[in-house]
Design an enzyme around this catalytic site. Structure first.
Site, mmCIF file in Angstrom:
data_model
loop_
_atom_site.group_PDB
_atom_site.id
_atom_site.type_symbol
_atom_site.label_atom_id
_atom_site.label_comp_id
_atom_site.label_asym_id
_atom_site.label_seq_id
_atom_site.Cartn_x
_atom_site.Cartn_y
_atom_site.Cartn_z
ATOM 1 N N ASP A 53 0.867 -1.178 0.000
ATOM 2 C CA ASP A 53 0.000 0.000 0.000
ATOM 3 C C ASP A 53 0.902 1.225 0.000
ATOM 4 O O ASP A 53 1.419 1.633 1.036
ATOM 5 C CB ASP A 53 -0.913 -0.015 1.220
ATOM 6 N N ASN A 70 0.565 8.409 0.456
ATOM 7 C CA ASN A 70 1.120 9.727 0.172
ATOM 8 C C ASN A 70 2.451 9.972 0.862
ATOM 9 O O ASN A 70 3.301 10.688 0.330
ATOM 10 C CB ASN A 70 0.119 10.809 0.607
ATOM 11 N N THR A 71 2.634 9.394 2.045
ATOM 12 C CA THR A 71 3.858 9.676 2.803
ATOM 13 C C THR A 71 4.679 8.438 3.131
ATOM 14 O O THR A 71 5.844 8.555 3.466
ATOM 15 C CB THR A 71 3.507 10.379 4.127
ATOM 16 N N LYS A 93 3.336 0.885 3.005
ATOM 17 C CA LYS A 93 3.028 -0.140 4.001
ATOM 18 C C LYS A 93 3.099 -1.513 3.342
ATOM 19 O O LYS A 93 2.712 -1.657 2.173
ATOM 20 C CB LYS A 93 1.630 0.070 4.592
ATOM 21 N N GLY A 127 -9.538 7.565 -5.948
ATOM 22 C CA GLY A 127 -8.250 7.043 -5.509
ATOM 23 C C GLY A 127 -8.263 5.533 -5.361
ATOM 24 O O GLY A 127 -9.211 4.962 -4.807
ATOM 25 N N ASP A 161 -6.608 3.656 -3.435
ATOM 26 C CA ASP A 161 -6.629 3.209 -2.036
ATOM 27 C C ASP A 161 -8.050 3.237 -1.480
ATOM 28 O O ASP A 161 -8.460 2.340 -0.733
ATOM 29 C CB ASP A 161 -5.692 4.062 -1.188
ATOM 30 N N THR A 179 -2.989 10.564 5.589
ATOM 31 C CA THR A 179 -2.500 11.895 5.223
ATOM 32 C C THR A 179 -3.682 12.815 4.937
ATOM 33 O O THR A 179 -3.729 13.959 5.367
ATOM 34 C CB THR A 179 -1.581 11.807 3.996
ATOM 35 N N THR A 204 -0.729 27.937 22.801
ATOM 36 C CA THR A 204 -0.843 27.892 21.347
ATOM 37 C C THR A 204 -0.735 26.457 20.839
ATOM 38 O O THR A 204 -1.496 26.034 19.970
ATOM 39 C CB THR A 204 0.259 28.755 20.708
#
Length: 261
Positions: free
Chosen positions: A5, A8-9, A12, A110, A112, A135, A190
């Protein structure tokens, strides 16, 4: 059989044992881990994920990708050096009882998401609201008879953090690892404001999707299926009929292998 798999980042990897019909998680490799470090080849990194015994048992892999052409080309080359040919799966108008909602251009959905739809249709007997927290956070509606009704795409946790850190002058960057501290409560710094606000945004998408679902499913019962790399944290803030399936895309790939798709 090796299952891949390519997101995007990160990529797997899992192993489907045909004899026991079980899927074993092998690991993941961040794209930047090898794209930016030319001292180690992807082939060498893969050998740290896939063991020698598994390599001896397969000459073919099934994969799904939404990654760049560079990532896919490098994967193909590196796996070929290990004697493995990858058969990449693509989105179709209809497959294994699932009908794509993108009628005019089904391939635009997509791959996926499509594999997750296939996996969900097999795993869940009723209507399903599929939340894939990666992602990007994607939402898809799937009826019990396999009709995909469409979905939503919104930025995932990391993309939201990046947008706030890079798009503002003073907020700064917050490491994704700190997201485990996110709560559904007012932030008193913040950093907390960013973490808690993003958590509320993601939960809000799921809440609105669930609120819309009865009108799409004719007021019939449905299951919220949560998957993806961020599924554990997201699911911890959800209630109701929730089903977490971490390997939904791999389940879809396994079905393609079983049906020679």
């Amino acid at each position: 059989m090796l299952l891949i798999d390519a997101g995007n980042t990160r990529c797997k990897f899992a192993w489907w044992d045909k004899h026991t019909d079980s899927i074993q998680w092998l690991g993941a490799i961040e794209h930047q881990h090898w794209l930016n470090d030319l001292s180690r080849s992807l082939k060498d990194i893969l050998l740290g994920v896939i063991n020698t015994e598994q390599l001896e048992d397969t000459k073919e892999a099934l994969g799904v990708s939404v990654a760049s052409v560079q990532v896919v080309d490098t994967l193909n080359q590196s796996l070929a050096e290990l004697g493995i040919n990858v058969r990449w799966q693509s989105t179709r108008a209809t497959q294994l009882g699932v009908v794509n909602a993108y009628r005019e251009k089904p391939e635009a959905l997509g791959a996926d998401r499509w594999l997750a739809l296939l996996g969900c249709h097999k795993a869940i007997t009723g209507h399903a609201l599929i939340i894939d927290a990666g992602t990007a956070l994607t939402v898809d509606w799937l009826t019990r008879d396999g009709q995909h009704l469409g979905g939503w795409i919104v930025p995932g946790r990391q993309l939201m953090l990046n947008a706030l850190g890079q798009g503002t002058a003073q907020l700064g960057n917050v490491p994704i690892e700190q997201s485990a501290q996110a709560r559904l409560e007012p932030g008193v710094s913040t950093r907390e404001g960013m973490l808690h606000g993003i958590e509320a945004s993601l939960i809000g998408v799921v809440y609105e999707a669930a609120k819309l679902s009865p009108s799409l499913f004719n007021d019939e019962a449905f299951t919220v299926v949560v998957t993806g790399g961020d599924s554990e944290q997201l699911a911890s803030h959800l209630s109701g009929n929730i089903c977490r399936i971490d390997d939904l895309t791999f389940k879809g790939l396994r079905l393609c292998a079983d049906n020679q798709q």
